[in-house]
Design a protein around this motif. Structure first.
Motif, PDB file in Angstrom:
ATOM      1  N   ILE A 244       0.910  -1.169  -0.196  1.00  0.00           N
ATOM      2  CA  ILE A 244       0.001  -0.136   0.212  1.00  0.00           C
ATOM      3  C   ILE A 244       0.893   1.428  -0.098  1.00  0.00           C
ATOM      4  O   ILE A 244       2.212   1.373   0.780  1.00  0.00           O
ATOM      5  N   ARG A 245       0.517   2.272  -0.751  1.00  0.00           N
ATOM      6  CA  ARG A 245       1.294   3.393  -0.801  1.00  0.00           C
ATOM      7  C   ARG A 245       1.079   4.322   0.708  1.00  0.00           C
ATOM      8  O   ARG A 245       0.192   3.906   1.506  1.00  0.00           O
ATOM      9  N   ASP A 246       2.293   5.116   0.921  1.00  0.00           N
ATOM     10  CA  ASP A 246       2.290   5.615   2.220  1.00  0.00           C
ATOM     11  C   ASP A 246       1.319   6.379   2.656  1.00  0.00           C
ATOM     12  O   ASP A 246       0.888   6.771   3.607  1.00  0.00           O
ATOM     13  N   ASP A 247       0.573   7.075   1.601  1.00  0.00           N
ATOM     14  CA  ASP A 247      -0.618   8.054   1.847  1.00  0.00           C
ATOM     15  C   ASP A 247      -1.927   7.094   1.480  1.00  0.00           C
ATOM     16  O   ASP A 247      -2.961   7.831   1.130  1.00  0.00           O
ATOM     17  N   GLY A 248      -1.725   5.748   1.283  1.00  0.00           N
ATOM     18  CA  GLY A 248      -3.207   5.017   1.173  1.00  0.00           C
ATOM     19  C   GLY A 248      -4.071   4.718   2.185  1.00  0.00           C
ATOM     20  O   GLY A 248      -3.819   5.445   3.179  1.00  0.00           O
ATOM     21  N   CYS A 249      -4.906   3.953   1.969  1.00  0.00           N
ATOM     22  CA  CYS A 249      -5.825   3.785   3.116  1.00  0.00           C
ATOM     23  C   CYS A 249      -6.322   2.276   2.979  1.00  0.00           C
ATOM     24  O   CYS A 249      -6.489   1.729   1.894  1.00  0.00           O
ATOM     25  N   LEU A 250      -6.441   1.667   4.272  1.00  0.00           N
ATOM     26  CA  LEU A 250      -7.019   0.252   4.292  1.00  0.00           C
ATOM     27  C   LEU A 250      -8.471   0.254   4.942  1.00  0.00           C
ATOM     28  O   LEU A 250      -8.560   0.989   6.160  1.00  0.00           O
ATOM     29  N   PHE A 251      -9.301  -0.707   4.477  1.00  0.00           N
ATOM     30  CA  PHE A 251     -10.720  -0.849   5.115  1.00  0.00           C
ATOM     31  C   PHE A 251     -10.696  -2.346   5.602  1.00  0.00           C
ATOM     32  O   PHE A 251     -10.377  -3.344   4.659  1.00  0.00           O
ATOM     33  N   LEU A 252     -11.019  -2.551   6.994  1.00  0.00           N
ATOM     34  CA  LEU A 252     -11.176  -3.852   7.200  1.00  0.00           C
ATOM     35  C   LEU A 252     -12.609  -4.005   7.574  1.00  0.00           C
ATOM     36  O   LEU A 252     -13.505  -3.215   7.326  1.00  0.00           O
ATOM     37  N   GLY A 253     -13.215  -5.275   7.856  1.00  0.00           N
ATOM     38  CA  GLY A 253     -14.369  -5.488   7.984  1.00  0.00           C
ATOM     39  C   GLY A 253     -15.091  -4.799   9.424  1.00  0.00           C
ATOM     40  O   GLY A 253     -14.043  -4.723  10.310  1.00  0.00           O
ATOM     41  N   GLY A 254     -16.174  -4.986   9.844  1.00  0.00           N
ATOM     42  CA  GLY A 254     -16.748  -4.079  10.746  1.00  0.00           C
ATOM     43  C   GLY A 254     -16.068  -4.830  12.231  1.00  0.00           C
ATOM     44  O   GLY A 254     -16.139  -4.320  13.131  1.00  0.00           O
ATOM     45  N   SER A 255     -16.091  -6.390  12.158  1.00  0.00           N
ATOM     46  CA  SER A 255     -15.556  -6.882  13.238  1.00  0.00           C
ATOM     47  C   SER A 255     -13.892  -7.223  13.323  1.00  0.00           C
ATOM     48  O   SER A 255     -13.636  -7.901  14.332  1.00  0.00           O
ATOM     49  N   GLU A 256     -13.509  -6.387  12.457  1.00  0.00           N
ATOM     50  CA  GLU A 256     -11.985  -6.691  12.447  1.00  0.00           C
ATOM     51  C   GLU A 256     -11.145  -5.661  12.775  1.00  0.00           C
ATOM     52  O   GLU A 256     -11.551  -4.303  12.595  1.00  0.00           O
ATOM     53  N   ASN A 257      -9.663  -5.792  13.318  1.00  0.00           N
ATOM     54  CA  ASN A 257      -9.041  -4.612  13.645  1.00  0.00           C
ATOM     55  C   ASN A 257      -7.342  -5.021  13.522  1.00  0.00           C
ATOM     56  O   ASN A 257      -7.382  -6.130  13.281  1.00  0.00           O
ATOM     57  N   THR A 258      -6.709  -4.073  13.888  1.00  0.00           N
ATOM     58  CA  THR A 258      -5.285  -4.078  13.638  1.00  0.00           C
ATOM     59  C   THR A 258      -4.754  -4.447  15.247  1.00  0.00           C
ATOM     60  O   THR A 258      -3.526  -4.631  15.289  1.00  0.00           O
ATOM     61  N   MET A 259      -5.449  -4.401  16.363  1.00  0.00           N
ATOM     62  CA  MET A 259      -4.834  -4.427  17.521  1.00  0.00           C
ATOM     63  C   MET A 259      -4.045  -5.494  17.920  1.00  0.00           C
ATOM     64  O   MET A 259      -4.517  -6.771  17.526  1.00  0.00           O
ATOM     65  N   ASN A 260      -2.917  -5.407  18.496  1.00  0.00           N
ATOM     66  CA  ASN A 260      -1.781  -6.490  18.682  1.00  0.00           C
ATOM     67  C   ASN A 260      -1.539  -7.159  17.485  1.00  0.00           C
ATOM     68  O   ASN A 260      -0.953  -8.254  17.767  1.00  0.00           O
ATOM     69  N   LEU A 261      -1.704  -6.698  16.353  1.00  0.00           N
ATOM     70  CA  LEU A 261      -1.364  -7.280  15.242  1.00  0.00           C
ATOM     71  C   LEU A 261      -0.284  -6.647  14.532  1.00  0.00           C
ATOM     72  O   LEU A 261       0.371  -7.213  13.790  1.00  0.00           O
ATOM     73  N   THR A 262      -0.360  -5.309  14.433  1.00  0.00           N
ATOM     74  CA  THR A 262       0.757  -4.443  13.511  1.00  0.00           C
ATOM     75  C   THR A 262       0.515  -2.828  14.044  1.00  0.00           C
ATOM     76  O   THR A 262      -0.238  -2.534  14.907  1.00  0.00           O
ATOM     77  N   ASN A 263       1.872  -2.413  14.221  1.00  0.00           N
ATOM     78  CA  ASN A 263       2.086  -1.020  14.486  1.00  0.00           C
ATOM     79  C   ASN A 263       2.466  -0.334  13.287  1.00  0.00           C
ATOM     80  O   ASN A 263       2.826   0.881  13.196  1.00  0.00           O
ATOM     81  N   GLU A 264       2.291  -0.762  12.213  1.00  0.00           N
ATOM     82  CA  GLU A 264       2.387  -0.023  10.780  1.00  0.00           C
ATOM     83  C   GLU A 264       1.212   0.420  10.180  1.00  0.00           C
ATOM     84  O   GLU A 264       1.228   1.029   9.056  1.00  0.00           O
ATOM     85  N   PHE A 265      -0.008   0.274  10.758  1.00  0.00           N
ATOM     86  CA  PHE A 265      -1.148   1.019  10.409  1.00  0.00           C
ATOM     87  C   PHE A 265      -1.697   1.976  11.712  1.00  0.00           C
ATOM     88  O   PHE A 265      -1.737   1.500  12.819  1.00  0.00           O
ATOM     89  N   GLU A 266      -2.142   3.067  11.559  1.00  0.00           N
ATOM     90  CA  GLU A 266      -2.925   3.971  12.522  1.00  0.00           C
ATOM     91  C   GLU A 266      -4.285   3.932  12.246  1.00  0.00           C
ATOM     92  O   GLU A 266      -4.703   4.121  11.036  1.00  0.00           O
ATOM     93  N   ARG A 267      -5.255   3.890  13.254  1.00  0.00           N
ATOM     94  CA  ARG A 267      -6.696   3.748  13.138  1.00  0.00           C
ATOM     95  C   ARG A 267      -7.019   5.185  13.085  1.00  0.00           C
ATOM     96  O   ARG A 267      -6.636   5.987  13.859  1.00  0.00           O
TER      97      ARG A 267
END
Ligand code: SAM
Length: 279
Positions: A244-267
């Motif tokens: 993904i590009r540095d200024d791109g954007c990621l959508f996850l499903g409503g019951s999904e998140n990045t908690m405890n999985l990565t610190n390379e994305f901010e919510r």
């Protein structure tokens, strides 16, 4: 046709099938899901003329059963989806994310949007229709809509762009149905202009990803991480970050998140819509 008996699945057969599905798709089947495995695999056993899932499993234990393995994995994927599912990510894409990206990519005049684990295609076709409806200024841009899934069966369906009445009744506004679809017997077929905006490919999230899926502006990765272990989710999110590009954007499903999985994305959150920005 052979009649398929529904004798209870032995533990050894369940373990064998669960490992096969895990190895090939990363989908985790807990022991409590044995009813699910049986209800999904009984039709596969019947189609391949086995009298029971036990017979099907015996055949899978033999070498050269690749096609049968694929049928089992396909049957175990959950393909639930709909047009404009959960609406909020699509609204945010239209109101904020795309207008911002259009400004930033004004010189390149190229945008890549990836619908990952796309199922039967409603997600990516929703985006394609939105672009045609609301962004006439993109008509001469290089718009790359990529849609990928593991299941070859579902990809074949997605690529045809044919939907039944129940599917078009779910989430698709009537005015878009009338404008972008035409009747095909009892079904509805999406028009060639929208269909040709999308390129479908088979991509298994736990295998090698095609080199062509690089520098992506927006990634939809919705309602698929839920099936995986935390380690698999971590690996996939790390790979998404590389694509993904540095200024791109990621959508996850409503019951999904990045908690405890990565610190390379901010919510980030706008009203009720959560999305993720690469760091
Ligand atoms: C519930 S659907 C989600 C569809 C769509 N993204 C949505 O949110 O409406 C999950 C999809 O993930 C796909 N899938 C499951 N495991 C996968 C894997 N390892 N690689 C790629 N796709 C996978 C399934 O085939 C299925 O089509």
């Amino acid at each position: 046709m052979t009649t398929c008996t529904d004798d209870a699945l032995s533990k050894a057969d369940f373990d064998f099938l669960a490992k096969l599905v895990l190895d090939q798709s990363a989908i985790v089947l807990e022991a409590s899901k044995s009813y699910l495995l049986e209800s999904r695999l009984n039709p596969v056993a019947r189609q391949h003329d086995f009298g029971s899932i036990a017979e099907l499993t015996d055949a899978l234990r033999k070498p050269n059963s690749r096609k049968l393995e694929q049928a089992v994995v396909d049957a175990m994927t959950t393909n639930e989806t709909s047009f404009y599912r959960d609406i909020h990510p699509f609204d945010l894409l239209r109101k904020q994310i795309l207008p911002e990206l259009i400004e930033k990519r004004f010189k390149e005049r190229r945008l890549t949007i990836w619908s990952n684990a796309c199922s039967s295609g409603q997600e990516v076709y929703s985006i394609a229709m939105m672009i045609r409806e609301h962004f006439p200024q993109l008509a001469d841009w290089d718009i790359r809509l990529r849609a990928t899934d593991l299941s070859s069966e579902i990809l074949e369906r997605a690529e045809k762009g044919i939907f039944n009445q129940t599917e078009v009744n779910r989430g698709l506004p009537m005015q878009l149905l009338m404008k972008y679809f035409h009747r095909d017997g009892v079904h509805w077929r999406i028009n060639d202009e929208i269909r040709s905006m999308v390129k479908f490919d088979s991509v298994n999230l736990i295998e090698r990803w095609p080199a062509t899926l690089m520098s992506v502006d927006v990634v939809f990765l919705r309602n698929v991480l839920i099936y995986f272990t935390p380690d698999t989710k971590r690996e996939i999110l790390a790979k998404v970050r590389q694509r993904i590009r540095d200024d791109g954007c990621l959508f996850l499903g409503g019951s999904e998140n990045t908690m405890n999985l990565t610190n390379e994305f901010e919510r980030d959150q706008v009203d009720r819509t959560v999305y993720y920005r690469p760091i």
